[in-house]
Design an enzyme around this catalytic site. Structure first.
Site, PDB file in Angstrom:
ATOM      1  N   GLU A 137       0.857  -1.198   0.000  1.00  0.00           N
ATOM      2  CA  GLU A 137       0.000   0.000   0.000  1.00  0.00           C
ATOM      3  C   GLU A 137       0.882   1.233   0.000  1.00  0.00           C
ATOM      4  O   GLU A 137       1.849   1.297   0.757  1.00  0.00           O
ATOM      5  CB  GLU A 137      -0.878  -0.027   1.254  1.00  0.00           C
ATOM      6  CG  GLU A 137      -1.611   1.279   1.533  1.00  0.00           C
ATOM      7  CD  GLU A 137      -2.432   1.231   2.825  1.00  0.00           C
ATOM      8  OE1 GLU A 137      -2.773   0.130   3.303  1.00  0.00           O
ATOM      9  OE2 GLU A 137      -2.712   2.316   3.361  1.00  0.00           O
ATOM     10  N   GLU A 142      -2.469  11.801   2.989  1.00  0.00           N
ATOM     11  CA  GLU A 142      -3.324  11.391   4.111  1.00  0.00           C
ATOM     12  C   GLU A 142      -3.073  12.295   5.318  1.00  0.00           C
ATOM     13  O   GLU A 142      -1.926  12.604   5.638  1.00  0.00           O
ATOM     14  CB  GLU A 142      -3.014   9.943   4.526  1.00  0.00           C
ATOM     15  CG  GLU A 142      -3.846   9.450   5.714  1.00  0.00           C
ATOM     16  CD  GLU A 142      -3.527   8.010   6.120  1.00  0.00           C
ATOM     17  OE1 GLU A 142      -2.399   7.558   5.873  1.00  0.00           O
ATOM     18  OE2 GLU A 142      -4.417   7.361   6.664  1.00  0.00           O
TER      19      GLU A 142
END
Ligand SMILES: *[C@@H]1O[C@H](CO)[C@@H](O)[C@H](O)[C@H]1NC(C)=O
Ligand SMILES: *[C@@H]1O[C@H](CO)[C@@H](O)[C@H](O)[C@H]1NC(C)=O
Ligand SMILES: *[C@@H]1O[C@H](CO)[C@@H](O)[C@H](O)[C@H]1NC(C)=O
Ligand SMILES: *[C@@H]1O[C@H](CO)[C@@H](O)[C@H](O)[C@H]1NC(C)=O
Ligand SMILES: *[C@@H]1O[C@H](CO)[C@@H](O)[C@H](O)[C@H]1NC(C)=O
Ligand SMILES: *[C@@H]1O[C@H](CO)[C@@H](O)[C@H](O)[C@H]1NC(C)=O
Ligand SMILES: CC(=O)N[C@H]1CO[C@H](CO)[C@@H](O)[C@@H]1O
Length: 353
Positions: A137, A142
């Site tokens: 990932e 974020e």
């Protein structure tokens, strides 16, 4: 492939010097067709325990949570800020995942004018292999609540480490990318630039996030709108990675065998509310007051006027002469769980800061 290990070794020893790869555009999501080729999750957030319902494509369209703005021709992906949510209910929002996967030897460039922020809001633009944690990932963008800077993180099977964080960026918690360690906090760094998140990102009219997924390493660059290199401004069909300068995050293959730990990735946009990271009491209290669910999710939604992505384009490039796009369909949408417990990383991050 023959020379990849020596290139990898040299690129650890001589970062930047060997970065001469040229990339050609192979796919673009933009304008009126932006939402073609994405799957909408269509379930409540059963991945990160957010107080959110990731709506279906038809609900997203009818309630204008995912649409192309007719004035700007840019895609809006947002939290419902017009409905009143009763106590014990969840609020509607969006999670989309690209049907195609993007393989090693790729770059993806997301040009955005606004990213979601506000108390209880936890957005990400990231990627994930279908068999996560196998295949890895890559979190390009974020953060949560009223934090001021973007965080970039990898999550993998055990054995992948960050060996040379870029000097100006701060290691958030750990250099160990394993999902089994540190409660899957991953190996993340924080962008020191104020314009990388939140109100200051919007005030600078956003910018571009560049993610390079290469055999020699994974790197992320962020440029605010006034500092986008000319070689990737406009609709460049081709560019050289050496034009971008030093990345803000870099995980060279010397610490993490990229070919081993990473497989073709689905690109994902999502916005959840509260949940494992943003909603952890100690994390929430760092930048917001009150109770995450009770005081924000519940009620008239006025807390969510800034909880939207405004995206001009996502462009995928492959090493010149190749096409790294793996054609996909809607399979495996629900299999992976991205942030099993990012809360711990947030707590540690706060201590580090
Ligand atoms: C912000 O990002 C730019 C471009 O990546 C970089 O040159 C600059 O040093 C960064 N500024 C700070 C304060 O880190
Ligand atoms: C945009 O980035 C440049 C380069 O890092 C920096 O000098 C400038 O202050 C940034 N602009 C804003 C509004 O943050
Ligand atoms: C950008 O270039 C691609 C490929 O050259 C093309 O398909 C696309 O329509 C262009 N987009 C814009 C906004 O001009
Ligand atoms: C929405 O709720 C907030 C917080 O309870 C309140 O301050 C605001 O006045 C409300 N807005 C409307 C239009 O009712
Ligand atoms: C909801 O948020 C949008 C910006 O995303 C804003 O334009 C709109 O006025 C807000 N709606 C309400 C009812 O406040
Ligand atoms: C999440 O919900 C969907 C739809 O009900 C389901 O298919 C999937 O297995 C669930 N995933 C997890 C991790 O619970
Ligand atoms: C480098 C660092 O701070 N690592 C910490 C990450 O979080 C775990 C769990 O709290 C700690 O044990 C590590 O020391």
């Amino acid at each position: 492939m023959r020379s990849s290990s020596s290139i990898a070794l040299l690129s650890v020893l001589l970062p930047g010097i060997l970065a001469v790869t040229t990339y050609d555009m192979v796919k673009e999501y933009s304008g009126s067709t932006f939402f073609d080729g994405w799957d909408f999750y269509g379930s409540f957030d059963n991945l990160t325990n957010g107080d959110a319902i990731f709506v279906t494509s038809s609900v997203a369209s009818s309630s204008k949570l995912a649409y192309v703005d007719s004035t700007t021709n840019r895609a809006i992906i947002k939290v419902d800020n017009t409905s009143t949510v009763a106590f014990s209910d969840k609020r509607n929002t969006v999670r989309i995942s690209s049907q195609d996967e993007v393989g090693v030897g790729s770059v993806w460039i997301a040009d955005m004018y606004h990213v979601p922020f506000g108390c209880s809001v936890w957005p990400a633009f990231w990627s994930q292999a279908p068999d996560w944690p196998t295949g890895g990932e890559i979190d390009t963008f974020e953060h949560w609540n009223m934090e001021l800077h973007n965080q970039m993180t990898l999550h993998t099977d055990p054995g992948c480490n960050q060996v040379s964080a870029v000097q100006t960026s701060k290691v958030v918690n750990s250099t160990d990318c394993s999902n089994l360690d540190n409660s899957n906090a991953g190996c993340g760094v924080m962008d020191p630039n104020d314009s990388s998140y939140g109100a200051k990102f919007a005030a600078a009219q956003g910018g571009v996030f560049v993610t390079e997924f290469s055999e020699s390493g994974i790197s992320v660059w962020f440029f605010n709108r006034s500092s986008i290199p000319t070689s990737i401004s406009g609709n460049a069909s081709s560019f050289s990675i050496s034009d971008l300068g030093t990345p803000v995050a870099n995980w060279p293959t010397g610490g993490c065998a990229i070919d081993t730990f990473f497989k073709p990735q689905h690109l994902i946009f999502d916005i959840t509310l509260c949940g494992d990271a943003a909603g952890a009491t100690s994390v929430f209290a760092q930048t917001c007051s009150g109770i995450c669910y009770d005081n924000y999710v519940v009620g008239n939604g006025s807390a969510y006027n800034n909880a939207y992505f405004d995206v001009a384009s996502v462009r995928v490039y492959s090493v010149a002469g190749t096409n790294t796009i793996v054609k996909g369909s809607s399979a495996l949408l629900f299999r992976a769980s991205p942030w099993v417990a990012a809360a711990l990383s947030a707590v540690v991050m706060i201590l580090v800061l």
